[in-house]
Design a protein around this motif. Sequence first.
Motif, PDB file in Angstrom:
ATOM      1  N   TYR A  10       0.837  -1.202   0.000  1.00 13.08           N
ATOM      2  CA  TYR A  10       0.000   0.000   0.000  1.00 13.08           C
ATOM      3  C   TYR A  10       0.874   1.255   0.000  1.00 13.08           C
ATOM      4  CZ  TYR A  10      -3.113   3.607   1.887  1.00 13.08           C
ATOM      5  OH  TYR A  10      -3.817   4.771   2.100  1.00 13.08           O
ATOM      6  N   VAL A  11       1.917   1.265   0.846  1.00 13.56           N
ATOM      7  CA  VAL A  11       2.807   2.426   0.916  1.00 13.56           C
ATOM      8  C   VAL A  11       3.511   2.638  -0.418  1.00 13.56           C
ATOM      9  CG1 VAL A  11       4.921   3.315   1.986  1.00 13.56           C
ATOM     10  CG2 VAL A  11       3.145   2.265   3.401  1.00 13.56           C
ATOM     11  N   ARG A  12       4.000   1.554  -1.018  1.00 13.30           N
ATOM     12  CA  ARG A  12       4.674   1.665  -2.306  1.00 13.30           C
ATOM     13  C   ARG A  12       3.728   2.242  -3.361  1.00 13.30           C
ATOM     14  NH1 ARG A  12       5.589  -1.164  -6.982  1.00 13.30           N
ATOM     15  NH2 ARG A  12       7.722  -1.184  -7.776  1.00 13.30           N
ATOM     16  N   GLU A  13       2.495   1.763  -3.358  1.00 13.11           N
ATOM     17  CA  GLU A  13       1.505   2.254  -4.323  1.00 13.11           C
ATOM     18  C   GLU A  13       1.217   3.730  -4.114  1.00 13.11           C
ATOM     19  OE1 GLU A  13      -3.259   1.604  -4.980  1.00 13.11           O
ATOM     20  OE2 GLU A  13      -2.045  -0.195  -4.639  1.00 13.11           O
ATOM     21  N   LYS A  14       1.111   4.160  -2.838  1.00 13.29           N
ATOM     22  CA  LYS A  14       0.842   5.567  -2.549  1.00 13.29           C
ATOM     23  C   LYS A  14       2.002   6.463  -2.969  1.00 13.29           C
ATOM     24  CE  LYS A  14      -2.333   6.813  -0.336  1.00 13.29           C
ATOM     25  NZ  LYS A  14      -3.642   7.345  -0.784  1.00 13.29           N
ATOM     26  N   MET A  25       8.599  12.718  -4.645  1.00 13.76           N
ATOM     27  CA  MET A  25       8.163  11.333  -4.459  1.00 13.76           C
ATOM     28  C   MET A  25       9.363  10.424  -4.177  1.00 13.76           C
ATOM     29  SD  MET A  25       5.340  11.083  -7.503  1.00 13.76           S
ATOM     30  CE  MET A  25       4.193  12.443  -7.801  1.00 13.76           C
ATOM     31  N   GLN A  26      10.474  10.710  -4.846  1.00 11.20           N
ATOM     32  CA  GLN A  26      11.687   9.947  -4.582  1.00 11.20           C
ATOM     33  C   GLN A  26      12.149  10.137  -3.139  1.00 11.20           C
ATOM     34  OE1 GLN A  26      14.892  10.215  -7.448  1.00 11.20           O
ATOM     35  NE2 GLN A  26      13.487  10.686  -9.108  1.00 11.20           N
ATOM     36  N   GLU A  27      11.946  11.316  -2.592  1.00 12.43           N
ATOM     37  CA  GLU A  27      12.325  11.561  -1.204  1.00 12.43           C
ATOM     38  C   GLU A  27      11.549  10.650  -0.260  1.00 12.43           C
ATOM     39  OE1 GLU A  27      11.595  15.688  -0.722  1.00 12.43           O
ATOM     40  OE2 GLU A  27      13.560  16.313  -1.499  1.00 12.43           O
ATOM     41  N   ALA A  28      10.273  10.434  -0.549  1.00 15.28           N
ATOM     42  CA  ALA A  28       9.470   9.519   0.271  1.00 15.28           C
ATOM     43  C   ALA A  28       9.992   8.101   0.154  1.00 15.28           C
ATOM     44  CB  ALA A  28       8.003   9.595  -0.154  1.00 15.28           C
ATOM     45  N   ALA A  29      10.350   7.702  -1.068  1.00 19.84           N
ATOM     46  CA  ALA A  29      10.885   6.352  -1.280  1.00 19.84           C
ATOM     47  C   ALA A  29      12.180   6.154  -0.501  1.00 19.84           C
ATOM     48  CB  ALA A  29      11.110   6.117  -2.770  1.00 19.84           C
ATOM     49  N   THR A  30      13.018   7.186  -0.466  1.00 22.03           N
ATOM     50  CA  THR A  30      14.280   7.092   0.261  1.00 22.03           C
ATOM     51  C   THR A  30      14.039   6.899   1.750  1.00 22.03           C
ATOM     52  OG1 THR A  30      15.454   8.447  -1.370  1.00 22.03           O
ATOM     53  CG2 THR A  30      16.411   8.319   0.831  1.00 22.03           C
ATOM     54  N   THR A  77       0.749  10.347  -3.721  1.00 24.02           N
ATOM     55  CA  THR A  77      -0.052  10.796  -2.583  1.00 24.02           C
ATOM     56  C   THR A  77       0.608  10.485  -1.244  1.00 24.02           C
ATOM     57  OG1 THR A  77      -1.310   8.724  -2.641  1.00 24.02           O
ATOM     58  CG2 THR A  77      -2.206  10.587  -3.879  1.00 24.02           C
ATOM     59  N   PHE A  78       1.885  10.183  -1.269  1.00 28.56           N
ATOM     60  CA  PHE A  78       2.626   9.840  -0.047  1.00 28.56           C
ATOM     61  C   PHE A  78       3.988  10.497  -0.159  1.00 28.56           C
ATOM     62  CE2 PHE A  78       4.918   7.030   2.901  1.00 28.56           C
ATOM     63  CZ  PHE A  78       3.969   6.787   3.884  1.00 28.56           C
ATOM     64  N   TYR A  79       4.193  11.571   0.625  1.00 26.66           N
ATOM     65  CA  TYR A  79       5.404  12.354   0.508  1.00 26.66           C
ATOM     66  C   TYR A  79       6.375  12.100   1.656  1.00 26.66           C
ATOM     67  CZ  TYR A  79       2.594  14.811  -2.968  1.00 26.66           C
ATOM     68  OH  TYR A  79       1.812  15.107  -4.047  1.00 26.66           O
ATOM     69  N   ARG A  80       7.474  12.849   1.636  1.00 30.06           N
ATOM     70  CA  ARG A  80       8.533  12.636   2.611  1.00 30.06           C
ATOM     71  C   ARG A  80       8.011  12.749   4.044  1.00 30.06           C
ATOM     72  NH1 ARG A  80      12.351  15.639   5.475  1.00 30.06           N
ATOM     73  NH2 ARG A  80      14.350  14.553   5.765  1.00 30.06           N
ATOM     74  N   GLY A  81       7.213  13.779   4.311  1.00 33.98           N
ATOM     75  CA  GLY A  81       6.664  13.959   5.652  1.00 33.98           C
ATOM     76  C   GLY A  81       5.790  12.793   6.069  1.00 33.98           C
ATOM     77  N   ASP A  82       4.995  12.291   5.131  1.00 39.62           N
ATOM     78  CA  ASP A  82       4.162  11.122   5.422  1.00 39.62           C
ATOM     79  C   ASP A  82       5.034   9.916   5.757  1.00 39.62           C
ATOM     80  OD1 ASP A  82       1.695  12.483   4.719  1.00 39.62           O
ATOM     81  OD2 ASP A  82       2.321  12.278   2.635  1.00 39.62           O
ATOM     82  N   ALA A  83       6.112   9.761   4.991  1.00 36.60           N
ATOM     83  CA  ALA A  83       7.002   8.617   5.203  1.00 36.60           C
ATOM     84  C   ALA A  83       7.688   8.696   6.558  1.00 36.60           C
ATOM     85  CB  ALA A  83       8.034   8.544   4.080  1.00 36.60           C
ATOM     86  N   ILE A  84       8.085   9.895   6.976  1.00 37.17           N
ATOM     87  CA  ILE A  84       8.738  10.063   8.276  1.00 37.17           C
ATOM     88  C   ILE A  84       7.770   9.711   9.401  1.00 37.17           C
ATOM     89  CG2 ILE A  84       9.691  11.762   9.886  1.00 37.17           C
ATOM     90  CD1 ILE A  84      10.945  13.160   7.443  1.00 37.17           C
ATOM     91  N   ILE A  85       6.528  10.211   9.325  1.00 37.89           N
ATOM     92  CA  ILE A  85       5.530   9.901  10.352  1.00 37.89           C
ATOM     93  C   ILE A  85       5.239   8.405  10.370  1.00 37.89           C
ATOM     94  CG2 ILE A  85       3.113  10.226  11.001  1.00 37.89           C
ATOM     95  CD1 ILE A  85       3.354  13.088   9.885  1.00 37.89           C
ATOM     96  N   PHE A  86       5.126   7.805   9.185  1.00 38.75           N
ATOM     97  CA  PHE A  86       4.885   6.360   9.085  1.00 38.75           C
ATOM     98  C   PHE A  86       6.001   5.576   9.778  1.00 38.75           C
ATOM     99  CE2 PHE A  86       5.844   2.418   6.784  1.00 38.75           C
ATOM    100  CZ  PHE A  86       4.638   1.738   6.902  1.00 38.75           C
ATOM    101  N   THR A  87       7.250   5.978   9.531  1.00 35.99           N
ATOM    102  CA  THR A  87       8.395   5.269  10.110  1.00 35.99           C
ATOM    103  C   THR A  87       8.465   5.474  11.623  1.00 35.99           C
ATOM    104  OG1 THR A  87       9.604   5.562   8.030  1.00 35.99           O
ATOM    105  CG2 THR A  87      10.887   4.930   9.967  1.00 35.99           C
ATOM    106  N   GLN A  88       8.230   6.698  12.080  1.00 35.44           N
ATOM    107  CA  GLN A  88       8.230   6.950  13.523  1.00 35.44           C
ATOM    108  C   GLN A  88       7.145   6.128  14.221  1.00 35.44           C
ATOM    109  OE1 GLN A  88       7.777  11.229  13.551  1.00 35.44           O
ATOM    110  NE2 GLN A  88       9.968  11.556  13.882  1.00 35.44           N
TER     111      GLN A  88
END
Length: 342
Positions: free
Chosen positions: A184-188, A289-294, A193-204
Amino acid sequence: MGSLLMAAGCSQEPSISFFCESDRAGNYILKWEVSPKDDDDEIKIYMSKDDAGFQEPPVLTTSVNDYVATIPTGDPIGRHFFRLKVNKTFSGVISNRVFKTDSVQNFRDLGGYNTVTGKQVKWGRLYRSGELYELTGKDKNMLDALGIKTVVDFRDHEERLQYPDDYQAQKIIHIPMYTGNRAYVREKIIDGTFYRGDAIIFTQDTYKTLITDYSEEFAQLFDILCDEANYPVLIHGYLGKDRVGLASYILLYVLGVSNAVNEDDYLLSNSNISEEQVMGEARFLPERMQEAATVVCKVNLSYLNYAKTCMINKSGSIDNYITNELKLTEDKKEKLRQILLY
């Protein structure tokens, strides 16, 4: 393959620091620093297939000022260990930490690190990696050669169902920890629709959940590691960076490895995970979007520090968390040291 620059862990002079890496052809590259030294000092390199014993004569004697030597073994599958000697001073046991693989992310040995008490974590006892899905023949041969006896899989049921391990160890133990729907995260990320800030919150949130909700699962792992009959052990997750990263940090902490070295081991995931392999077409996406992937594919000390804060908030200190939540008694800690330290 590679390892961190490591001090010899010996109180005698001179001090010998070292670095080791190897390639798929079985060549080992050893690098060293000796201090203090005389320009006419020689360094002797001993090699063995058994980390418990090194025999005369050395495979190579050279000047300490050469700083590097390549040792061909002609054995691309077998594991080799080394010790360096300058005058009457020996280094600790040396081998490669990172293994180059075709199909496994982030495969490495947790051994080789020095503790603050002058001990060294044993090589070849405990490995960490990403999932073992669709292994190549070369990678299966590597695992066989390492003698992996027990595989501990941290992935949840859906992960294992979709990406089943392709390796049959004597013992396969599932300790599921749910860390979010990775598909789901990869698809977003890919649909924007899933940016760096979203990824940081998800990881935390993932790290907080691991500390607050999965202490019993981590405790189960340490019970497995307290049984010498289970070794060598491989612990893995999806990429081997978060669930495995926390487990590895706690273990090295208990063994007495310094925080700085422990953090360096945690960060090694960043150089041993291929974002291209994980995300595929995401590398062609716009920068945001690449920033979120990283973020999803890498680790950051802020996540580890957040996890440590969660331990402190829950138990008052990291030591209390380990003792009270993970049920690691002094007897268990001593057992781990007996099994895993030279």
